[in-house]
Write a protein that holds these residues in place. Sequence first.
Motif, PDB file in Angstrom:
ATOM      1  N   LYS A   1      -2.342   1.005   4.796  1.00 10.99           N
ATOM      2  CA  LYS A   1      -1.981  -0.123   3.934  1.00 10.99           C
ATOM      3  C   LYS A   1      -0.764  -0.840   4.486  1.00 10.99           C
ATOM      4  O   LYS A   1      -0.688  -2.066   4.463  1.00 10.99           O
TER       5      LYS A   1
ATOM      6  N   ILE B   1      -1.238  -3.331   7.637  1.00 17.52           N
ATOM      7  CA  ILE B   1      -1.849  -4.653   7.510  1.00 17.52           C
ATOM      8  C   ILE B   1      -0.976  -5.630   6.727  1.00 17.52           C
ATOM      9  O   ILE B   1      -1.281  -6.804   6.657  1.00 17.52           O
ATOM     10  N   CYS B   2       0.130  -5.139   6.134  1.00 16.80           N
ATOM     11  CA  CYS B   2       0.941  -6.042   5.315  1.00 16.80           C
ATOM     12  C   CYS B   2       1.750  -6.960   6.204  1.00 16.80           C
ATOM     13  O   CYS B   2       2.395  -6.514   7.146  1.00 16.80           O
TER      14      CYS B   2
ATOM     15  N   SER C   1      -0.836  -8.285   1.982  1.00 15.85           N
ATOM     16  CA  SER C   1      -1.657  -8.663   3.120  1.00 15.85           C
ATOM     17  C   SER C   1      -2.461  -9.877   2.714  1.00 15.85           C
ATOM     18  O   SER C   1      -3.271  -9.811   1.784  1.00 15.85           O
TER      19      SER C   1
ATOM     20  N   THR D   1      -4.664 -11.572   4.594  1.00 13.32           N
ATOM     21  CA  THR D   1      -6.037 -11.554   5.093  1.00 13.32           C
ATOM     22  C   THR D   1      -6.920 -10.759   4.160  1.00 13.32           C
ATOM     23  O   THR D   1      -8.017 -11.176   3.817  1.00 13.32           O
ATOM     24  N   LYS D   2      -6.437  -9.602   3.723  1.00 13.16           N
ATOM     25  CA  LYS D   2      -7.248  -8.778   2.820  1.00 13.16           C
ATOM     26  C   LYS D   2      -7.073  -9.183   1.361  1.00 13.16           C
ATOM     27  O   LYS D   2      -7.725  -8.635   0.494  1.00 13.16           O
ATOM     28  N   LYS D   3      -6.129 -10.080   1.101  1.00 10.29           N
ATOM     29  CA  LYS D   3      -5.833 -10.554  -0.241  1.00 10.29           C
ATOM     30  C   LYS D   3      -5.507  -9.394  -1.167  1.00 10.29           C
ATOM     31  O   LYS D   3      -6.064  -9.227  -2.237  1.00 10.29           O
ATOM     32  N   GLN D   4      -4.583  -8.547  -0.694  1.00  9.04           N
ATOM     33  CA  GLN D   4      -4.206  -7.397  -1.527  1.00  9.04           C
ATOM     34  C   GLN D   4      -2.712  -7.194  -1.478  1.00  9.04           C
ATOM     35  O   GLN D   4      -2.068  -7.470  -0.468  1.00  9.04           O
TER      36      GLN D   4
ATOM     37  N   GLU E   1      -2.532 -14.988   9.011  1.00 11.11           N
ATOM     38  CA  GLU E   1      -3.962 -14.940   8.746  1.00 11.11           C
ATOM     39  C   GLU E   1      -4.705 -14.895  10.052  1.00 11.11           C
ATOM     40  O   GLU E   1      -4.503 -15.740  10.901  1.00 11.11           O
TER      41      GLU E   1
END
Lengths: 332, 336
Positions: free
Chosen positions: A5, A8-9, A24, A26-29, A320
């Motif tokens: 996790k 990717i942030c 993140s 790109t993952k929209k999380q 992105e």
Amino acid sequence: QMSAKSQICSIWLGSETGILKGVSLTKKQAFNFCEMSCLSRDQEVCVMAWGDPHESEVLVGSVNGTVKTFSTDKGIFTATRECGDPSQGRFTGLAVTDSSMITCVESGLLKVWKEGSTETVEINVGNGICRMQQNPSQRHRVATGGKENPLKVWDLERPDKPIFTAKNVAHDWLDMRVPVWVRDIGFIPDSDKIVTCTGHHQVRVYDPSTPQRRPVLEARFGEYPLTALSLPASQGTVVVGNTHGELAILDLRKGLVRGCLKGLAGAVRGLQCHPSLPLVASCGLDRFLRVHSLEDRSLQHKVYLKSRLNCVLLSSRDLEVSGSSVSDRASF
Amino acid sequence: MDSNEATTSESVSKKKGKTKKVKRKVKSDEAPVQEMEQAEGEETEKKSESGPCFPPTFSVSEIKNKQRRHSMFLKLKEEKRKAPPKEVPKTIENQRIYDETTVNPEDEEVAFDEGTDEFSAYFNRLTNPKVLITTSDRPRGRTVRFCEQLATVIPHAHVYYRRGLALKRVIPQCVSRGFTYLMVINEDRKVPNGLVLCHLPDGPTAHFKVSNVRLRKEMKRRGKDPTEHVPEVILNNFTTRLGHSIGRMFAALFPHDPQFVGRQVATFHNQRDFIFFRFHRYIFKNEKKVGIQELGPRFTLKLRSLQKGTFDSKFGEYEWVHKRHEMDSSRRKFHL
């Protein structure tokens, strides 16, 4: 897994509840990196900084005087360091040079903590400090400023006297002294100039290389205290935010407002422009992270992060992977 | 298979008089044609059911034969029963855009945030509320009477005359005397139109727009004056995070334990970002029926801004500011 996790942030935020949040796009999380069981208000995050030039470590300074090191590869807090106590005030600046860490608190105590040894170099920069910022090109120089505490630039190799102290502007049209309240400082890249924003809604540019100690340029924006400032990659502009949630792009050649970024409802606490892309991330008391594009001033991303946010850190890598940043306006 | 379909579609297109044959259009042509055929089939079925053809305008009562009339009536009832169910009308509350800040009851982070915020002292039963009600300078009759009535509705409330004092100087004095809330009613043209609600130790300050104030003597069919009993509090429809903060602000105005002997209830009902305040006395007639009497003043509030920290409109930091052009652009988006 926490390490997956955290790798990717691309945006890191510190909140008032003490939680370090990673987002993140790109993952929209959004992820919380903390222990839910041992949360407390005195771990509220005041300042954040990158621990090293490769951006693999995040330094998080809390209200109780501790500075924690978070590793973005491993996804856990690797070290904690006691750097002062709450009686001195909150942290107002955190920076890293070669092998040492610089911290500054509200009472004016600026300390350089050397790695490995317990000895510290201390400088008293005056009372009521609101911000301490490090020059990204000359990392041994820092600037400090606060309430009734003018802008001072210090060289850490000669810590007894500041190398530049700003002089207050001339009396106003009523012949009264103009109050000083420096809220945020930024160093303009490729030059010696420093830009500050004040609690009396002024944006000032100082040039230490000239003999003039008064501001070279003064611009005003809005009617509310300006709380945060950031310099984008493109030269000649500065982004400021105030306590009413108004973000504006100001031109530094003439001091005029280029445009406003809409959407914020609460005071802006943290503002950072991306080092290479024309994007700016803002966070504030309305519990949202917003990423705006600087070219067309449109909102690119909006993320709800349930606590009030104090500071934001952007990583230099591409936010992105897809490349085109205009497409999705999705919120999480 | 393909050739057959092509031929049928060709015949269909020829019937309809179209010359172009595009695959997509062919498929769409086939579908309505099939529907039409089915519809025709249904109509013919209906016609066969009804037997001999009746003229279009006739009612069941014109049939003289009692048995035939009865059977026709039963068939009509059957058809009505098969009618499509009643549609739910679209209202603005139904069509409300989902707000992402809506609080989930199991959320730990929000629970921690609320458990340690400025109201935690009240909700942990460490302090009792004590409210100071005042107005803007030189209030006129209606506002003065409104303040007096508010003081009867809110327990432990004291009304003080403003005397032109600066709020920033009033606040430290209130804190030293143990007040937990400062309520300032702003007056414009002899009518109250604004409310500043400041939670005292160092709590948030909410600024509301007040409208539609009805004093006690203007209320129809009202009951006797409210007694000294502590009322119950009802907070309706505060779903978002901002709504939660405001709801807790209202809840902390009243003491914790309501005295059910008094049978009084104060309601803050939020609908479409307007908060309606009503004060009633209820009485249970039996297990299922309640009678209510409205007492006390009635007013509507709309939140203008929520500021972190005590009242400081110039240098304070705002948690939420109402920006008309950005937030009121959609009729179905609400913030509370």
